[in-house]
Write a protein that holds these residues in place. Structure first.
Motif, short mmCIF file in Angstrom:
data_model
loop_
_atom_site.label_atom_id
_atom_site.label_comp_id
_atom_site.label_asym_id
_atom_site.label_seq_id
_atom_site.Cartn_x
_atom_site.Cartn_y
_atom_site.Cartn_z
N UNK A 143 45.94 -43.11 -6.25
CA UNK A 143 44.55 -43.88 -6.33
C UNK A 143 43.68 -42.76 -5.94
N UNK A 144 42.37 -42.92 -6.36
CA UNK A 144 41.17 -42.01 -6.09
C UNK A 144 40.64 -42.33 -4.76
N UNK A 145 40.52 -43.52 -4.44
CA UNK A 145 39.77 -43.87 -3.26
C UNK A 145 40.63 -44.45 -2.40
N UNK A 146 40.73 -44.18 -1.29
CA UNK A 146 41.48 -44.52 0.02
C UNK A 146 41.19 -45.61 0.77
N UNK A 147 40.12 -46.51 0.26
CA UNK A 147 39.35 -47.62 1.22
C UNK A 147 38.52 -47.27 2.13
N UNK A 148 38.14 -45.99 2.31
CA UNK A 148 37.06 -45.81 3.41
C UNK A 148 35.69 -46.15 2.95
N UNK A 149 35.44 -45.99 1.73
CA UNK A 149 34.26 -46.37 1.09
C UNK A 149 33.91 -47.89 1.36
N UNK A 150 34.87 -48.79 1.13
CA UNK A 150 34.57 -50.22 1.60
C UNK A 150 34.23 -50.58 3.11
N UNK A 151 34.94 -49.83 4.05
CA UNK A 151 34.70 -50.00 5.17
C UNK A 151 33.39 -49.48 5.63
N UNK A 152 32.89 -48.17 5.18
CA UNK A 152 31.49 -47.64 5.43
C UNK A 152 30.58 -48.63 4.84
N UNK A 153 30.75 -49.03 3.68
CA UNK A 153 29.72 -50.11 3.06
C UNK A 153 29.73 -51.42 3.63
N UNK A 154 30.53 -51.95 4.51
CA UNK A 154 30.59 -52.84 5.37
C UNK A 154 29.55 -52.67 6.51
N UNK A 155 29.24 -51.24 6.82
CA UNK A 155 28.44 -51.20 7.87
C UNK A 155 27.06 -50.67 7.33
N UNK A 156 26.77 -50.12 6.35
CA UNK A 156 25.74 -49.81 5.75
C UNK A 156 24.93 -50.77 5.25
N UNK A 157 25.51 -51.92 4.36
CA UNK A 157 24.87 -52.71 3.84
C UNK A 157 24.10 -53.51 4.32
#
Length: 140
Positions: free
Chosen positions: A3-17
């Protein structure tokens, strides 16, 4: 399969959004608050200007310019209070808690307190005599 992404982007987006949405909401609410202050200030000035013309004064300063004259004559204080109450009742962008009208020999003051801030907005207008202004213009 790698996989290209490990899922960290989803966790960070849930804080930033939510933070970004909160900032947008803060900007919109502050713009609405400033708009309401401008509306209250403008209407206070216009009502003060009209009340200045309604006021009883010797020397031609008390001409009625706006509306139709009642049998008992114009009462500036009741006119301003009635208009402010009407604006508060029918317009959601006019959030005032208290309106004050004061008149003395030289000037008219209309004060309003905005709901939420508690700060008083005051507009003072000096009484002018249109007949004297016209006479001064003709002399000069």
């Amino acid at each position: 399969m790698h996989k290209k992404w490990n899922g960290y982007f989803t966790v960070e987006a849930s804080f930033i959004l939510p933070l970004v949405l909160f900032l947008y909401l803060l900007i919109i609410l502050s713009a609405l608050f400033l708009y309401c202050r401008c509306v209250i200030s403008q209407n206070s000035f216009l009502l003060g200007m009209r009340a200045e013309r309604f006021s009883e004064e010797s020397g031609g300063c008390g001409e009625v310019i706006y509306g139709m004259e009642e049998a008992a004559g114009w009462q500036a204080q009741s006119y301003v209070e009635e208009r402010m109450l009407r604006l508060r009742r029918f317009y959601p962008c006019f959030p005032t808690t208290e309106e004050i009208y004061e008149e003395n020999r030289a000037k008219v003051a209309v004060r309003a307190i905005q709901k939420g801030s508690g700060k008083m907005m005051e507009k003072e207008l000096y009484k002018t005599n249109p007949i004297e202004i016209i006479r001064e213009g003709r002399r000069g």
